[in-house]
Design a protein around this motif. Structure first.
Motif, mmCIF file in Angstrom:
data_model
loop_
_atom_site.group_PDB
_atom_site.id
_atom_site.type_symbol
_atom_site.label_atom_id
_atom_site.label_comp_id
_atom_site.label_asym_id
_atom_site.label_seq_id
_atom_site.Cartn_x
_atom_site.Cartn_y
_atom_site.Cartn_z
ATOM 1 N N PRO A 136 -14.358 -51.517 70.914
ATOM 2 C CA PRO A 136 -13.344 -50.249 71.576
ATOM 3 C C PRO A 136 -12.046 -50.270 71.376
ATOM 4 O O PRO A 136 -11.311 -49.417 71.013
ATOM 5 N N SER A 137 -11.366 -51.608 71.339
ATOM 6 C CA SER A 137 -9.924 -51.690 71.281
ATOM 7 C C SER A 137 -9.550 -51.347 69.767
ATOM 8 O O SER A 137 -8.717 -50.720 69.376
ATOM 9 N N ARG A 138 -10.434 -51.769 68.901
ATOM 10 C CA ARG A 138 -10.194 -51.389 67.336
ATOM 11 C C ARG A 138 -10.577 -49.838 67.121
ATOM 12 O O ARG A 138 -9.740 -49.310 66.243
ATOM 13 N N LEU A 139 -11.328 -49.351 67.666
ATOM 14 C CA LEU A 139 -11.787 -47.871 67.651
ATOM 15 C C LEU A 139 -10.562 -47.111 68.057
ATOM 16 O O LEU A 139 -10.206 -46.281 67.526
ATOM 17 N N LEU A 140 -10.215 -47.437 69.277
ATOM 18 C CA LEU A 140 -8.825 -46.967 69.854
ATOM 19 C C LEU A 140 -7.811 -46.971 68.966
ATOM 20 O O LEU A 140 -7.064 -45.996 68.925
ATOM 21 N N ALA A 141 -7.463 -47.998 68.543
ATOM 22 C CA ALA A 141 -6.322 -48.103 67.651
ATOM 23 C C ALA A 141 -6.430 -47.374 66.244
ATOM 24 O O ALA A 141 -5.447 -46.697 65.865
ATOM 25 N N LEU A 197 -26.616 -42.423 72.671
ATOM 26 C CA LEU A 197 -26.934 -42.291 71.277
ATOM 27 C C LEU A 197 -26.005 -43.160 70.359
ATOM 28 O O LEU A 197 -26.322 -43.186 69.240
ATOM 29 N N GLY A 198 -25.123 -44.061 71.086
ATOM 30 C CA GLY A 198 -24.537 -44.856 70.284
ATOM 31 C C GLY A 198 -23.005 -44.842 70.647
ATOM 32 O O GLY A 198 -22.428 -45.570 69.521
ATOM 33 N N LEU A 199 -22.406 -43.719 70.957
ATOM 34 C CA LEU A 199 -20.922 -43.687 71.046
ATOM 35 C C LEU A 199 -20.384 -44.548 72.089
ATOM 36 O O LEU A 199 -20.982 -44.917 73.198
ATOM 37 N N THR A 200 -19.174 -44.732 72.008
ATOM 38 C CA THR A 200 -18.349 -45.756 72.726
ATOM 39 C C THR A 200 -17.157 -44.944 73.339
ATOM 40 O O THR A 200 -16.318 -44.605 72.581
ATOM 41 N N ALA A 201 -17.105 -45.390 74.645
ATOM 42 C CA ALA A 201 -15.905 -44.401 75.419
ATOM 43 C C ALA A 201 -14.562 -45.526 75.049
ATOM 44 O O ALA A 201 -14.514 -46.798 75.214
ATOM 45 N N ILE A 202 -13.240 -44.915 74.702
ATOM 46 C CA ILE A 202 -12.280 -45.616 74.317
ATOM 47 C C ILE A 202 -11.219 -45.055 75.203
ATOM 48 O O ILE A 202 -10.106 -45.989 75.239
#
Length: 269
Positions: free
Chosen positions: A13-18, A252-257
């Protein structure tokens, strides 16, 4: 960030948020819109309504922030246009929402920003029996889509036909519009924004008539858009999800950021 970067599930999550903060804080100009800047702020004028976005940290505080807000109101008032100030839940300064409220902005429902790697999704999910999904650029489909959206949301969404036509005309290579039909009726529609020079492709739309919910129509539209994103070199999908879509997209596989709340200001009549 690349798909080859090693990371644990906890780091995701933190990497995706960045990556989101780095790439998704601006706008791609659409038909009849003009993009400009006021300091760190990005402003889009024209279209159905204007938009404002900022980096995670707006960069000003107190009276200077109030002045920035006032300038945006003056700008859009001069154009006779309502506009949305897009905030995220982790933005700074933390009192930005309170200052927008004090300046006369009205919050719309909070949404959850979900991000996922397109290749990790179920790319083979098919629509239920009796439903066909096709990609369209036919202008005749657009009023039908708008009528379906109006039925779903209980309000006139007729403007959407013009909005979609503008996207297909001005950004044909960056707009993938999908329609799901059963018995000649539009039961759902969704589109994908393939923004150039970004790792992210944006999931948009995805409304489904109530009688067709829970049957896999939405899942099939996500799968088709994920395949299109990968075909165009986009690693990630992102979406501002409503409370209805949020649990489906997580499954479905998405992550909350983070979260996002639109604050809307409308000039006096």
């Amino acid at each position: 960030m690349t798909d080859d970067d090693p990371m644990t599930q906890d780091e995701l999550p933190s990497r995706l948020l960045a990556a989101y903060d780095d790439q998704m804080r601006g706008f791609s100009p659409g038909p009849d819109t003009v993009l400009d800047h006021d300091g760190t702020l990005v402003r889009l004028t024209g279209g159905h309504r204007g938009f404002v976005s900022t980096p995670r940290d707006v960069g000003v505080r107190g009276a200077a922030l109030d002045d920035l807000i006032t300038r945006q109101k003056a700008h859009f008032a001069a154009h006779g246009q309502a506009f949305e100030w897009k905030t995220r839940g982790h933005d700074l300064p933390a009192d930005l929402p309170d200052r927008l409220l004090a300046a006369g902005f009205v919050p719309e429902p909070r949404e959850t920003v979900l991000v996922g790697r397109a290749a990790d999704l179920d790319l083979d999910a098919a629509p239920p029996a009796g439903v066909t999904v096709r990609r369209t650029t036919d202008p005749a489909d657009l009023p039908r889509i708008a009528a379906m959206e109006s039925a779903v949301w209980g309000e006139d969404m007729g403007f959407l036909a013009g909005h979609l036509l503008g996207l297909l005309t001005a950004r044909p290579d960056e707009t993938a519009l999908l329609v799901a039909e059963a018995g000649g009726e539009v039961v759902s529609a969704a589109w994908l924004m393939l923004d150039r020079d970004r790792d992210f492709a944006g999931l948009r739309g995805g409304s489904t008539l109530e009688a067709w919910r829970g049957r896999g129509v939405y899942r099939a539209l996500v799968a088709r858009r994920a395949r299109i994103a990968l075909e165009h070199g986009h690693r990630y999908l992102h979406v501002d999800a409503s409370d209805d879509s949020d649990p489906i997209l997580r499954r479905l596989g998405l992550t909350a950021i983070t979260t996002t709340t639109p604050y809307v200001w409308t000039p006096p009549a």
